[in-house]
Scaffold this active site. Structure first.
Site, PDB file in Angstrom:
ATOM      1  N   LYS A 440       0.791  -1.666  -0.100  1.00  0.00           N
ATOM      2  CA  LYS A 440      -0.359   0.183   0.112  1.00  0.00           C
ATOM      3  C   LYS A 440       0.771   1.057  -0.016  1.00  0.00           C
ATOM      4  O   LYS A 440       1.500   0.893   1.247  1.00  0.00           O
ATOM      5  CB  LYS A 440      -0.451   0.152   1.383  1.00  0.00           C
ATOM      6  CG  LYS A 440      -2.049   0.872   0.909  1.00  0.00           C
ATOM      7  CD  LYS A 440      -3.508   0.597  -0.414  1.00  0.00           C
ATOM      8  CE  LYS A 440      -3.923   1.698  -0.236  1.00  0.00           C
ATOM      9  NZ  LYS A 440      -5.040   1.420  -1.821  1.00  0.00           N
ATOM     10  N   SER A 634      -8.114   0.154  -5.348  1.00  0.00           N
ATOM     11  CA  SER A 634      -8.740   0.589  -4.059  1.00  0.00           C
ATOM     12  C   SER A 634     -10.070   0.612  -3.522  1.00  0.00           C
ATOM     13  O   SER A 634     -10.463  -0.308  -3.606  1.00  0.00           O
ATOM     14  CB  SER A 634      -7.771   1.356  -3.274  1.00  0.00           C
ATOM     15  OG  SER A 634      -7.754   1.777  -2.446  1.00  0.00           O
TER      16      SER A 634
END
Length: 834
Positions: A440, A634
């Protein structure tokens, strides 16, 4: 911009079978009233939807098609005064409001109440409102000039038309509703009730009506049969039965109207009489001009349809004060599908000038062009622009021509990330980042000065996949090996002549010389058609055909309503707006399935979860398919996982299943600037999110635990939507991005393809006929006021900022100071391969 010229195919057998148009006498109930015009065609109130509705049924005005005009002349069978002529205009504005204007000239004599009226004109105007799909209410006003007795008379008609279903319509209308005075006496109202029936398709209509005049004891009847046995020729038979005190009168009409392009021409005889005798009463000639086309008797054959791409393709409509804004991908896909189905199109010329596509759009357009070639149509490309994306589209063609000054730009891929930590350190701003997921990396532009190894690994693998798609497509299109294409790319940019030597293109020539080159390829003179996309075809069906809703959602995910953004914000997808659009599509009974077209790198975790719930609720009622564009990662993947199916292009950037939040501390900048802040609080955690202090160790632990809870929720939602185990999602999650092709292999995506494949799959889930053209309803649909306001906003600061600069600024603002300060599900900055 699209281009087209055409040559026509003429069928002498059809022409010999065509008889010209029909007309009627005006001897209906109250028909001898001077307020009734000529009404040249045998019509019934339930089966009329053009400008003649001003005379027959004002209720149909709200159902008018695009702008059109009808003109007629009636000629009596006997020599002497008589006959009539007129012209009517009609159209639609603001989607649901119809308008009409008409003028009739009546030189013959009309006897009414023992008085003769002659040589006068009837002027008409009307408005209609489509209250609901197929349900219209209208009113028309009529005024008279010429005859002294009629100058003070004004008549009002009204009506309602309801097309209940594709096979059934009803109408109720009234003439002289206001009971105008004529020579001191009121005219009787005439009431009309009718129905029309289509037993199979719009090619056969059977209609009838009853006409009742108040204060009389008679009821007149009318019926009409309209059929289209030959394309572009409407045959009609009409009859009126007019009982009177002593005998029954009849009016009969026969004829046909021929449509050629946007023109119609008609001629037909009419007969009248009683039960004892029937004789010719005259004939009518009619001409029609309309903006939209109907099935044509002389069908154009389009040798080569030119489609010119000049500028970027939008994912969703952009507001324009007048007319339409730039073409959307949905517009392009539907146009190419139409060309693919049109047997009268022999080939396509794709003109790529200042064209700009993202790779997902390029793959979608290339796939549709290949489908056109698979139908046996020829495909050529003319390239005067540059870029990998341009050449990816052009490689679908059998021949590629390039402009002499152009440089076929096939040099590989470049992806750039901007890191702001050095700047933030200099100005005294500290960013504390909390994330879950090894990959991430959306926090890294603000916490590092370069890419971490996991970030480099994930995005490097994505670029490898996109590069393989590019090289493979060019190799397949140009008949080369993958290694040959890679070697050409590694040698760098080529001149136009060099590209010919490397077999990347076939010839170098100026655009004005292109027709000669195409003649050589075709073996005869070729006509290039440049107006194909501008041809409007009228929908002749009644009611609303079953369709697919396509919800266009592009931008950063945020709470509340969607917006166009400002100088630094960029467009947003609001959770409230998406929920409203889904609800509208679910409630619309004509919508059988929903496609959500996503182009987003994510955003607010809170908004993403609300969107997931809205999609999940919609799929319980109707199938929902997500079509992923350039990026749907996402938070974008979060909401997509609730759909029945996900379709992505091989080059789509998706995944990034992870969560983060950023906490800025501007203490250093504040001290440097000499700014002091005093804070009053009640509660130990009241200033937890203040930008004027750092977090304590306990607060960092708390923040990380909250982020972890958000990640666990993320995994749970995806596992529920995708019918997978949480452990499986976590293994391929961790914030890592994937190409669409790799996501398909990992079962994060159900099918590879673009909007076309998503719509096709939605039709399959809804059990709709796969080969039938589909009615597409695109959302959102902006109203007139909204379009004007949005256009005014476009003249602000945002219009002056270069797109590349605006993207970078949006990345900083959206992440350091987002409107929703909660956890984020998003990608690092704007990432696009060029």
């Amino acid at each position: 911009m699209y281009t087209i010229t055409s040559r026509s195919r003429f069928n002498p057998t059809n022409f010999a079978a065509a008889v010209f148009l029909f007309a009627s006498n005006a001897l209906a109930a109250g028909a001898n009233s001077p307020t009734n015009g000529a009404r040249p065609l045998t019509q019934v109130a339930a089966d009329i939807d053009d400008a003649l509705a001003l005379e027959w049924n004002a209720g149909a005005i709200g159902l008018f098609p695009a702008a059109h005009g009808v003109g007629f002349i009636t000629v009596p069978a006997q020599q002497g005064p008589g006959g009539s002529g007129g012209v009517f205009f009609g159209g639609k504005i603001l989607g649901r409001i119809g308008y009409g204007l008409g003028a009739q000239f009546l030189p013959g004599a009309v006897t009414y109440r023992d008085k003769e009226f002659r040589d006068y004109a009837k002027l008409s105007m009307g408005l209609g409102f489509e209250l609901w799909r197929g349900l219209s209410l209208g009113v028309a006003g009529h005024f008279f000039v010429g005859d002294d007795s009629l100058r003070s008379v004004s008549s009002v008609d009204a009506g309602i038309t309801w097309r209940v279903a594709p096979f059934l319509a009803f109408a109720i209308a009234s003439r002289d509703l206001n009971e105008p005075f004529l020579d001191g006496k009121r005219l009787n109202r005439v009431w009309i009730a009718g129905a029309a029936f289509r037993p199979w398709t719009h090619k056969l209509t059977i209609a009838g009506e009853a006409r009742i005049e108040e204060n009389t004891a008679t009821v007149d009847w009318a019926t009409r049969l309209r059929a289209q046995f030959i394309r572009g020729v409407d045959f009609t038979v009409g009859a009126e039965i007019l009982p009177r005190s002593s005998s029954t009168s009849f009016n009969l009409t026969f004829g046909a109207e021929i449509s050629v392009g946007q023109f119609g021409l008609g001629f037909g005889p009419q007969f009248g009489g009683s039960t004892d005798s029937l004789s010719s009463t005259g004939f009518t000639m009619l001409a029609r001009l309309q903006r939209d086309r109907t099935p044509e008797f002389v069908k154009p054959i389009d040798d080569l349809v030119e489609i010119a791409f000049d500028g970027p393709i939008a994912e969703q409509p952009r507001p324009a004060l007048f007319g339409r804004g730039p073409a959307t991908l949905l517009d392009v896909v539907r146009l190419l599908e139409r060309i693919e189905r049109d047997d009268d199109v022999r080939g396509v010329l794709v003109r790529l000038e200042r064209a700009r596509f993202n790779f997902a759009q390029a793959q979608e357009i290339r796939a549709r062009l290949k489908a056109i070639r698979a139908k046996g149509k020829r495909l050529f490309a003319y390239v005067s622009g540059e870029g990998n994306d341009v050449f990816l589209v052009a490689s679908a063609a059998e021949k590629i021509f390039v402009e002499p000054s152009s440089y076929p730009h096939l040099i590989g891929l470049r992806g750039e990330f901007i890191f702001f930590k050095g700047l933030l350190d200099k100005i005294g701003v500290k960013i504390e980042a909390f994330r879950v997921g090894k990959y991430k990396s959306a926090v890294e532009p603000f916490t590092r000065t370069g890419m971490s190894d996991p970030m480099r690994e994930a995005y490097g693998a994505f670029m490898d996949d996109v590069y393989a798609e590019l090289v493979g497509a060019v190799a397949e299109g140009r008949g080369m090996t993958v290694d040959q294409v890679k070697a050409i790319i590694d040698r760098g940019p080529l001149s136009a002549v060099g590209a010919v030597k490397e077999r990347l293109v076939d010839a170098v020539l100026a655009y004005e010389d292109l027709p000669k080159a195409l003649e050589k390829e075709w073996g005869r003179k070729v006509r290039i058609v440049r107006d194909y996309a501008a041809r409007w075809y009228r929908n002749l069906a009644w009611g609303v055909e079953p369709g697919i809703a396509v919800i266009l959602a592009s931008g950063n995910i945020d709470r509340g309503d969607s917006g166009d953004g400002g100088a630094f914000g960029g467009p947003t997808i609001g959770d409230r707006t998406l929920a409203k659009l889904l609800d509208a599509a679910v409630r619309d009974r004509s919508i059988r399935a929903i496609v959500i077209r996503l182009d987003t790198g994510g955003g607010s975790a809170h908004a993403s979860d609300r969107m997931w719930r809205a999609v999940w609720a919609a799929r319980k009622v109707k199938p929902v398919v997500v079509s992923m564009g350039r990026v749907a990662a996402s938070g974008g993947y979060y909401l997509a996982s609730a759909a029945n199916a996900i379709v992505a292009e091989p080059t789509t950037l998706t995944g990034s299943i992870g969560i983060l939040t950023l906490k800025p501390d501007v203490t250093g900048l504040r001290n440097w600037a000499g700014i002091s802040v005093e804070t009053l609080t009640r509660g130990k955690a009241a200033d937890l999110y203040s930008i004027h202090r750092s977090l304590t160790d306990n607060e960092r632990t708390l923040a990380q635990s909250l982020i972890q809870a958000g990640y666990d929720q993320f995994l749970k939602r995806i596992a529920e939507g995708r019918k997978m185990k949480v452990e499986e999602i976590d293994k391929i999650g961790q914030g890592r991005v994937w190409s669409g092709r790799r996501a398909f292999e990992l079962k994060l995506v159900d099918k590879l393809g673009g909007l076309h494949e998503a719509i096709t799959h939605a039709k399959s889930l809804a059990k709709m006929p796969p080969d039938r053209p589909t009615r597409i309803v695109a959302y959102p649909r902006a109203g007139l006021i909204e379009r004007v306001l949005r256009q005014i906003r476009k003249f602000g600061v945002d219009a002056e900022i270069p797109e590349e600069v605006a993207r970078a600024l949006r990345g900083v603002v959206d992440r350091v100071a987002p409107r929703d300060a909660g956890p984020r599900l998003e990608l690092p900055c704007e990432f696009e391969l060029r």
